[in-house]
Design a protein around this motif. Structure first.
Motif, PDB file in Angstrom:
ATOM      1  N   ASP A 162       0.823  -1.210   0.000  1.00 36.87           N
ATOM      2  CA  ASP A 162       0.000   0.000   0.000  1.00 36.87           C
ATOM      3  C   ASP A 162       0.859   1.263   0.000  1.00 36.87           C
ATOM      4  O   ASP A 162       0.544   2.241  -0.680  1.00 36.87           O
ATOM      5  CB  ASP A 162      -0.917   0.011   1.226  1.00 36.87           C
ATOM      6  N   THR A 163       1.947   1.246   0.768  1.00 39.25           N
ATOM      7  CA  THR A 163       2.812   2.424   0.848  1.00 39.25           C
ATOM      8  C   THR A 163       3.526   2.668  -0.468  1.00 39.25           C
ATOM      9  O   THR A 163       3.618   3.819  -0.934  1.00 39.25           O
ATOM     10  CB  THR A 163       3.842   2.261   1.981  1.00 39.25           C
ATOM     11  N   TYR A 164       4.018   1.624  -1.103  1.00 36.02           N
ATOM     12  CA  TYR A 164       4.708   1.793  -2.381  1.00 36.02           C
ATOM     13  C   TYR A 164       3.736   2.155  -3.502  1.00 36.02           C
ATOM     14  O   TYR A 164       4.118   2.803  -4.473  1.00 36.02           O
ATOM     15  CB  TYR A 164       5.494   0.528  -2.739  1.00 36.02           C
ATOM     16  N   TYR A 165       2.491   1.746  -3.368  1.00 36.71           N
ATOM     17  CA  TYR A 165       1.469   2.184  -4.327  1.00 36.71           C
ATOM     18  C   TYR A 165       1.286   3.697  -4.227  1.00 36.71           C
ATOM     19  O   TYR A 165       1.178   4.387  -5.241  1.00 36.71           O
ATOM     20  CB  TYR A 165       0.151   1.474  -4.045  1.00 36.71           C
ATOM     21  N   ALA A 166       1.250   4.204  -2.992  1.00 35.47           N
ATOM     22  CA  ALA A 166       1.090   5.644  -2.783  1.00 35.47           C
ATOM     23  C   ALA A 166       2.344   6.425  -3.177  1.00 35.47           C
ATOM     24  O   ALA A 166       2.259   7.523  -3.717  1.00 35.47           O
ATOM     25  CB  ALA A 166       0.734   5.924  -1.324  1.00 35.47           C
ATOM     26  N   TYR A 167       3.531   5.833  -2.906  1.00 36.08           N
ATOM     27  CA  TYR A 167       4.806   6.513  -3.166  1.00 36.08           C
ATOM     28  C   TYR A 167       5.729   5.567  -3.932  1.00 36.08           C
ATOM     29  O   TYR A 167       6.671   5.011  -3.360  1.00 36.08           O
ATOM     30  CB  TYR A 167       5.461   6.939  -1.852  1.00 36.08           C
ATOM     31  N   PRO A 168       5.484   5.358  -5.214  1.00 37.28           N
ATOM     32  CA  PRO A 168       6.255   4.363  -5.977  1.00 37.28           C
ATOM     33  C   PRO A 168       7.734   4.680  -6.120  1.00 37.28           C
ATOM     34  O   PRO A 168       8.533   3.808  -6.461  1.00 37.28           O
ATOM     35  CB  PRO A 168       5.560   4.355  -7.345  1.00 37.28           C
ATOM     36  N   TYR A 169       8.111   5.902  -5.835  1.00 38.10           N
ATOM     37  CA  TYR A 169       9.510   6.320  -5.943  1.00 38.10           C
ATOM     38  C   TYR A 169      10.309   6.034  -4.678  1.00 38.10           C
ATOM     39  O   TYR A 169      11.508   6.307  -4.624  1.00 38.10           O
ATOM     40  CB  TYR A 169       9.567   7.833  -6.210  1.00 38.10           C
ATOM     41  N   LEU A 170       9.680   5.489  -3.659  1.00 32.75           N
ATOM     42  CA  LEU A 170      10.244   5.483  -2.310  1.00 32.75           C
ATOM     43  C   LEU A 170      11.620   4.825  -2.225  1.00 32.75           C
ATOM     44  O   LEU A 170      12.568   5.414  -1.711  1.00 32.75           O
ATOM     45  CB  LEU A 170       9.278   4.770  -1.366  1.00 32.75           C
ATOM     46  N   ASN A 171      11.759   3.605  -2.732  1.00 34.18           N
ATOM     47  CA  ASN A 171      13.038   2.919  -2.615  1.00 34.18           C
ATOM     48  C   ASN A 171      14.113   3.583  -3.471  1.00 34.18           C
ATOM     49  O   ASN A 171      15.267   3.685  -3.062  1.00 34.18           O
ATOM     50  CB  ASN A 171      12.898   1.449  -3.016  1.00 34.18           C
ATOM     51  N   ARG A 172      13.731   4.043  -4.657  1.00 31.73           N
ATOM     52  CA  ARG A 172      14.711   4.727  -5.520  1.00 31.73           C
ATOM     53  C   ARG A 172      15.181   6.030  -4.889  1.00 31.73           C
ATOM     54  O   ARG A 172      16.356   6.402  -4.985  1.00 31.73           O
ATOM     55  CB  ARG A 172      14.096   4.986  -6.898  1.00 31.73           C
ATOM     56  N   LEU A 173      14.266   6.740  -4.227  1.00 31.25           N
ATOM     57  CA  LEU A 173      14.646   7.962  -3.533  1.00 31.25           C
ATOM     58  C   LEU A 173      15.595   7.648  -2.384  1.00 31.25           C
ATOM     59  O   LEU A 173      16.605   8.341  -2.184  1.00 31.25           O
ATOM     60  CB  LEU A 173      13.403   8.679  -3.008  1.00 31.25           C
ATOM     61  N   LEU A 174      15.289   6.606  -1.641  1.00 25.14           N
ATOM     62  CA  LEU A 174      16.151   6.195  -0.539  1.00 25.14           C
ATOM     63  C   LEU A 174      17.553   5.866  -1.028  1.00 25.14           C
ATOM     64  O   LEU A 174      18.556   6.327  -0.463  1.00 25.14           O
ATOM     65  CB  LEU A 174      15.528   4.984   0.158  1.00 25.14           C
ATOM     66  N   MET A 175      17.641   5.076  -2.107  1.00 27.38           N
ATOM     67  CA  MET A 175      18.940   4.681  -2.633  1.00 27.38           C
ATOM     68  C   MET A 175      19.706   5.882  -3.195  1.00 27.38           C
ATOM     69  O   MET A 175      20.923   5.979  -3.055  1.00 27.38           O
ATOM     70  CB  MET A 175      18.767   3.622  -3.717  1.00 27.38           C
ATOM     71  N   ARG A 176      18.987   6.805  -3.805  1.00 25.27           N
ATOM     72  CA  ARG A 176      19.663   7.997  -4.338  1.00 25.27           C
ATOM     73  C   ARG A 176      20.265   8.826  -3.218  1.00 25.27           C
ATOM     74  O   ARG A 176      21.409   9.291  -3.315  1.00 25.27           O
ATOM     75  CB  ARG A 176      18.679   8.845  -5.140  1.00 25.27           C
ATOM     76  N   LEU A 177      19.513   9.019  -2.148  1.00 26.49           N
ATOM     77  CA  LEU A 177      20.017   9.828  -1.046  1.00 26.49           C
ATOM     78  C   LEU A 177      21.205   9.166  -0.370  1.00 26.49           C
ATOM     79  O   LEU A 177      22.162   9.840   0.024  1.00 26.49           O
ATOM     80  CB  LEU A 177      18.902  10.083  -0.038  1.00 26.49           C
ATOM     81  N   VAL A 178      21.166   7.849  -0.237  1.00 25.58           N
ATOM     82  CA  VAL A 178      22.313   7.141   0.328  1.00 25.58           C
ATOM     83  C   VAL A 178      23.533   7.295  -0.575  1.00 25.58           C
ATOM     84  O   VAL A 178      24.647   7.569  -0.122  1.00 25.58           O
ATOM     85  CB  VAL A 178      21.978   5.646   0.540  1.00 25.58           C
ATOM     86  N   ARG A 179      23.321   7.131  -1.871  1.00 28.33           N
ATOM     87  CA  ARG A 179      24.425   7.209  -2.832  1.00 28.33           C
ATOM     88  C   ARG A 179      25.037   8.608  -2.904  1.00 28.33           C
ATOM     89  O   ARG A 179      26.256   8.760  -3.003  1.00 28.33           O
ATOM     90  CB  ARG A 179      23.923   6.811  -4.223  1.00 28.33           C
ATOM     91  N   ASP A 180      24.192   9.637  -2.825  1.00 32.99           N
ATOM     92  CA  ASP A 180      24.673  11.004  -3.017  1.00 32.99           C
ATOM     93  C   ASP A 180      25.150  11.661  -1.716  1.00 32.99           C
ATOM     94  O   ASP A 180      25.663  12.780  -1.751  1.00 32.99           O
ATOM     95  CB  ASP A 180      23.562  11.868  -3.634  1.00 32.99           C
TER      96      ASP A 180
END
Length: 223
Positions: A111-129
């Motif tokens: 349900d959460t990823y349906y609402a915010y489909p970018y969530l994991n990619r955003l998390l990984m980007r912030l960790v990487r950057d």
């Protein structure tokens, strides 16, 4: 005037209104950024588009968040809290079985990823950057709590004979990957299945499918 009465000065009222307006502007920036990411199936935004869509001056990003990276971190804080709080609440429910807890948690992730489909990619980007210290802070805030929760849930299920022993670390990747991959795959839906919209009906079907599919892999024989 009764001594228990309070006098609200014009300056106090003005400060209160300013605080409400500031909070409203801050939340509007976050929600607009979220909408742009959802619609564009991306984890980057331009400040000019953000300003156009929100109707706010892009300089407010610096005012409220320091910079665009700070705004993205605030967005992650807003959206990831649903998963973290839900798993913490489940761990506290002593009367609920490990199987029921895990089923509910996986469904909540969908349900959460349906609402915010970018969530994991955003998390990984912030960790990487981020620099090493900031990356560690992000990991400790969002990744470690889930890893610890999965370890506890799986161990409890193994101890009562419900689950077979599985690697909690790999289980994390299984759950996150199942949620992230589907809701960030609109191009696959469009070109392979002729469907360009992630509907609630599709979400509900995928939730049921994913919960059953993952649980079938962890349940011990006879359950």
């Amino acid at each position: 005037m009764n001594v228990t009465e309070q006098t609200v000065t014009p300056s106090a009222t003005s400060d209160s209104q300013d605080n409400v307006e500031a909070q409203g502007a801050r939340e509007l920036l976050l929600e607009t950024a979220s909408q742009i990411m959802r619609e564009g199936d991306q984890v980057d935004i331009s400040l000019s588009e953000l300003s156009l869509r929100s109707g706010l001056n892009s300089a407010l990003v610096k005012y409220y968040f320091g910079n665009k990276a700070g705004m993205l971190r605030a967005l992650l804080d807003r959206d990831m809290v649903t998963i973290i709080r839900s798993v913490d609440a489940l761990l506290a429910k002593d009367a609920m079985s490990p199987e029921a807890k895990l089923r509910r948690h996986i469904g909540k992730c969908i349900d959460t990823y349906y609402a915010y489909p970018y969530l994991n990619r955003l998390l990984m980007r912030l960790v990487r950057d981020s620099d090493e210290a900031e990356a560690r802070t992000i990991a400790d805030t969002y990744l470690t709590p889930l890893g610890v929760a999965y370890d506890k849930l799986i161990k409890a299920g193994v101890d009562n004979g419900t689950f077979r022993s599985v690697d909690a670390q790999l289980f994390y990747f299984t759950v996150t990957g199942a949620a992230d991959r589907f809701f960030s795959a609109r191009l696959v839906l469009r070109h392979c299945y002729g469907q360009d919209t992630l509907t609630e009906e599709l979400r509900d079907r995928y939730r049921e499918h994913t919960v059953d599919f993952i649980m079938a892999g962890i349940l011990a024989r006879g359950h």
